[in-house]
Design an enzyme around this catalytic site. Structure first.
Site, PDB file in Angstrom:
ATOM      1  N   GLU A  64       0.912  -1.307   0.015  1.00 15.81           N
ATOM      2  CA  GLU A  64      -0.201  -0.148   0.068  1.00 15.81           C
ATOM      3  C   GLU A  64       0.952   1.321   0.132  1.00 15.81           C
ATOM      4  O   GLU A  64       2.144   1.230  -0.059  1.00 15.81           O
ATOM      5  CB  GLU A  64      -1.021  -0.064   1.141  1.00 15.81           C
ATOM      6  CG  GLU A  64      -2.137  -1.196   1.168  1.00 15.81           C
ATOM      7  CD  GLU A  64      -3.055  -1.202   2.153  1.00 15.81           C
ATOM      8  OE1 GLU A  64      -2.797  -0.541   3.250  1.00 15.81           O
ATOM      9  OE2 GLU A  64      -3.746  -2.011   1.928  1.00 15.81           O
ATOM     10  N   GLU A  75      -1.855  -9.950  -6.112  1.00 20.79           N
ATOM     11  CA  GLU A  75      -2.036 -10.850  -7.209  1.00 20.79           C
ATOM     12  C   GLU A  75      -1.269 -10.197  -8.327  1.00 20.79           C
ATOM     13  O   GLU A  75      -0.377 -10.778  -8.919  1.00 20.79           O
ATOM     14  CB  GLU A  75      -3.425 -11.033  -7.637  1.00 20.79           C
ATOM     15  CG  GLU A  75      -4.204 -12.039  -6.686  1.00 20.79           C
ATOM     16  CD  GLU A  75      -4.747 -11.190  -5.762  1.00 20.79           C
ATOM     17  OE1 GLU A  75      -4.412  -9.984  -5.211  1.00 20.79           O
ATOM     18  OE2 GLU A  75      -6.022 -11.613  -5.048  1.00 20.79           O
ATOM     19  N   CYS A 112      -9.857  -9.166  -6.795  1.00 22.48           N
ATOM     20  CA  CYS A 112     -10.520  -7.668  -7.138  1.00 22.48           C
ATOM     21  C   CYS A 112     -10.727  -7.763  -8.777  1.00 22.48           C
ATOM     22  O   CYS A 112      -9.932  -8.553  -9.506  1.00 22.48           O
ATOM     23  CB  CYS A 112      -9.908  -6.777  -6.547  1.00 22.48           C
ATOM     24  SG  CYS A 112      -8.679  -5.914  -7.410  1.00 22.48           S
ATOM     25  N   CYS A 115      -7.469  -7.258 -10.717  1.00 24.12           N
ATOM     26  CA  CYS A 115      -6.508  -8.456 -10.842  1.00 24.12           C
ATOM     27  C   CYS A 115      -7.105  -9.508 -11.578  1.00 24.12           C
ATOM     28  O   CYS A 115      -6.505 -10.296 -12.148  1.00 24.12           O
ATOM     29  CB  CYS A 115      -6.283  -8.964  -9.323  1.00 24.12           C
ATOM     30  SG  CYS A 115      -5.234  -7.736  -8.192  1.00 24.12           S
TER      31      CYS A 115
HETATM   32  N1  THU Z   1      -6.075  -6.813  -1.817  1.00 27.67           N
HETATM   33  C1  THU Z   1      -5.282  -7.730  -2.691  1.00 27.67           C
HETATM   34  O1  THU Z   1      -4.177  -7.478  -2.429  1.00 27.67           O
HETATM   35  N2  THU Z   1      -5.807  -8.673  -3.395  1.00 27.67           N
HETATM   36  C2  THU Z   1      -7.238  -8.825  -3.393  1.00 27.67           C
HETATM   37  O2  THU Z   1      -7.587  -9.769  -4.057  1.00 27.67           O
HETATM   38  C3  THU Z   1      -8.336  -7.913  -2.838  1.00 27.67           C
HETATM   39  C4  THU Z   1      -7.569  -6.865  -2.134  1.00 27.67           C
HETATM   40  C5  THU Z   1      -5.503  -5.586  -1.165  1.00 27.67           C
HETATM   41  C6  THU Z   1      -5.730  -4.296  -1.776  1.00 27.67           C
HETATM   42  C7  THU Z   1      -5.445  -3.388  -0.485  1.00 27.67           C
HETATM   43  O3  THU Z   1      -4.082  -3.256  -0.053  1.00 27.67           O
HETATM   44  C8  THU Z   1      -6.038  -4.322   0.782  1.00 27.67           C
HETATM   45  O4  THU Z   1      -6.326  -5.636   0.266  1.00 27.67           O
HETATM   46  C9  THU Z   1      -7.451  -3.923   0.902  1.00 27.67           C
HETATM   47  O5  THU Z   1      -8.337  -3.683  -0.208  1.00 27.67           O
END
Ligand code: THU
Length: 162
Positions: A64, A75, A112, A115
């Site tokens: 982040e 991913e 998401c 991804c």
């Molecule tokens: N996030 C992922 O790394 N992969 C996912 O499939 C869903 C969300 C992360 C993005 C963000 O850093 C945190 O999870 C909250 O959304």
């Protein structure tokens, strides 16, 4: 006029004990690597670990940033790394896990939308489908045979060809 239907099925397991040993190992690695996530804003730590067609293992975690949209999902961190370290090598399977600070994720999460788009194109460019193993630190597990099944009617590079 015709009504078209899209069908999708996947397998649900009650726990990691029901998985093949190789799948259980990969999910274990994904659970472990959640510790490497940098998620001070969401406190939602995601780990993804891939087994490539050449037998190599590549991991990714979410990273982040104080400027929120700069953050990268686990991913896509994994896909960028795999394509960089082993160009053109397909991915057989990706295990994805997560934990929220202070509690264990006890159900599967799935990638998401952004991804899903990236996974779809990775499959297309390497000409091979990617299996997904989805599970928290405990609880049920989903196995999906082909990542792009999560993105019906995908927008692809074919549309951009003249
Ligand atoms: N996030 C992922 O790394 N992969 C996912 O499939 C869903 C969300 C992360 C993005 C963000 O850093 C945190 O999870 C909250 O959304």
């Amino acid at each position: 006029m015709s009504k078209l239907e899209y069908r999708f099925s996947f397998t649900e397991y009650d726990s990691i004990d029901e998985l093949d040993p190789e799948d259980a190992w990969l999910l274990g690695e994904a659970r472990d690597i959640t510790k490497s996530a940098y998620a001070p804003y969401s406190q939602f730590l995601v780990g993804a670990v891939a087994k490539l067609a050449n037998g190599e293992i590549i991991a990714g975690t979410n990273q982040e940033n104080a400027s929120y949209p700069v953050g990268l999902c686990a991913e896509r961190a994994l896909l960028a790394s795999a394509a960089t370290v082993y160009p053109n090598v397909p991915i057989n399977t990706i295990a994805i896990s997560y934990q929220t600070i202070g509690s264990n994720g006890n159900h599967p999460i799935s990638p998401c939308g952004m991804c899903r788009q990236a996974l779809q194109e990775f499959e297309e460019r390497t000409n091979q489908s990617i299996r997904l193993i989805l599970g928290g630190l405990e609880g049920k597990i989903f196995i999906i045979d082909q990542a792009s099944q999560l993105l019906p009617l995908a927008f692809t590079g074919k549309e951009l060809k003249k």
